[in-house]
Design an enzyme around this catalytic site. Structure first.
Site, PDB file in Angstrom:
ATOM      1  CE  LYS A 134     -80.383 -41.649 -31.622  1.00  0.00           C
ATOM      2  NZ  LYS A 134     -79.623 -40.730 -32.524  1.00  0.00           N
ATOM      3  CG  ASP A 271     -70.802 -35.445 -31.903  1.00  0.00           C
ATOM      4  OD1 ASP A 271     -69.836 -34.873 -31.371  1.00  0.00           O
ATOM      5  OD2 ASP A 271     -71.649 -36.083 -31.251  1.00  0.00           O
TER       6      ASP A 271
END
Length: 434
Positions: A134, A271
């Site tokens: 990432k 999430d």
């Protein structure tokens, strides 16, 4: 970055913002006049990173913003045009302090995903492990700070001229958004969230769930290198059945893990949509993407746990009483009427769901859209009865509704909430655990 460089880039960003707002105003004057929520959402998407995140904040805050704006901003997608690889490679090498080839044996230049803050790539370390990397987009933090300072000043001006705004202090909301967004830019914090989750799994003896390993030697504040998981999302029932014999047991593992994390972990995964909850090839449940987490205050835990238990039992009276304990109200609430409104909502939801084609693709879209709709409806019911909820409750509620969807998909023929393997009880004592 020098102060001069940051100042120049900040001034450029303000100019860019003013230009986009001016164009929006010109379009409106020329007759292009969609409803205000649509106009604002489209403008936010044109403004980019900060405003997309702000739109997502609005979408997840039905207790703060008007319903029509909350509904419209459900469409605010955090997907952007990828930054060219040569630019991201430069970020990688600057952050790691060495050439890409000395760290990675393979690195796919085509990103797996591109969001407003970062892009994610598939790679292989020189030591042989498959990883995902990432990488934060260049200049994101400076853009966030410039935009949010601009918004903060605007909010203070608006509060000065319109002191009787119906919503909470705008400047306080902007301040909360700023803290959340800057936390998402700190990949050290995300790595810590993952480490806390691993610690929680170890201390509770949970070997059936896992999170990616973080490779610290290839990670910095703006680069996060993690173990790559191979598995299928929780909405892909057919593929899950090829991996495990009992999909209900897998679902119970996921639910027990997440519910336990509310108590035993410093934070909970906030999430758990289908893309972030996987059934791995070895049958374990994989939790990924810990960029967004939530925390429950000890003072609200009792009501939250009762609410969770009441959802499982479909006890609408207890759900209503728990909502009173979680929210704040200045007036007397008719609990029976509140319970009836909640039951009516769930009845409508039950009538809709059987008409849905529960194929993997349809369930994935239903999961996101319907969860947001039910969350807004539940919070809206509370608001109509004079109850105002903390934003953290909406975050928690959304995860509960995701799991309710997974129950409807993976355990439709049984009442999984009555299964003795599921460890959800209303009498958990925070003080005994902490």
């Amino acid at each position: 970055m020098s102060k001069l460089s940051a100042g120049i880039k900040g001034a450029f960003r303000i100019g860019q913002t003013v230009r986009i707002l001016a164009q929006t105003g010109a379009d409106w004057l020329m007759g292009e006049r969609p409803p205000a929520p649509i106009l604002l959402r489209q403008t936010f998407e044109r403004l980019g990173t900060t405003y997309i995140k702000l739109g997502q904040f609005i979408a997840s805050s039905p207790s703060v913003f008007p319903d029509d704006y909350v509904a419209e901003f459900q469409l605010c997608l955090d997907k952007t045009t990828p930054v060219p690889f040569y630019t991201m490679k430069r970020v990688l090498e600057q952050e790691l302090g060495k050439s890409l080839e000395t760290v990675f044996a393979e690195f796919d230049p085509v990103p797996l995903a591109s969001a407003s803050i970062a892009q994610v790539y598939a790679a292989k370390l020189v030591s042989g492990e498959d990883v995902v990397v990432k990488v934060q987009k260049p200049g994101v933090e400076n853009i966030l700070l410039t935009d949010l300072n601009f918004l903060y000043v605007g909010a203070r001006i608006l509060e000065y001229f319109v002191p009787n705004l119906s919503m909470a202090s705008l400047s306080a909301i902007v301040d909360e958004i700023q803290k959340g967004m800057l936390a998402e830019c700190d990949f050290y914090q995300e790595a810590k969230n993952i480490a806390d989750f691993h610690k929680f799994l170890d201390e509770t003896g949970n070997t059936q769930a896992t999170a990616p390993k973080v490779y610290e030697q290839a990670s910095t504040m703006r680069v996060l290198t993690m173990e790559r998981f191979y598995g299928v999302p929780f909405t892909d029932l057919e593929s899950i059945q090829h991996i495990v014999d009992d999909s209900e047991s897998t679902l119970i593992t996921a639910m027990n893990t997440w519910f336990s994390s509310l108590l035993f972990c410093d934070s909970f995964h906030a999430d758990v949509h289908a893309g972030n909850l996987l059934v791995l090839k070895d049958g374990r449940v994989g939790f990924i993407d810990f960029g967004i987490v939530g925390r429950i205050k000890p003072s609200t835990w009792e009501s939250v746990s009762k609410f969770i238990y009441a959802i499982g039992q479909e006890n609408y009276r207890e759900m209503a009483e728990a909502m009173l304990g979680i929210g704040m109200t200045d007036e007397e609430v008719n609990t029976d009427r509140l319970a009836q409104d909640i039951e009516d909502l769930y009845s409508r939801m039950d009538r809709v769901m059987p008409d849905v084609d529960l194929s993997a693709g349809d369930m994935a879209s239903v999961s996101e859209h319907e969860v947001n709709k039910v969350m807004m409806d539940l919070v809206g019911i509370g608001k109509r009865h004079g109850i105002h909820f903390p934003r953290e409750f909406a975050l928690l509620l959304k995860q509960l509704l995701y799991f309710d969807r997974y129950v409807r998909l993976l355990a439709m023929e049984s009442n999984i909430y009555m299964d003795e393997r599921l460890n959800i009880t209303p009498d958990m004592d925070w003080n005994m655990i902490h």
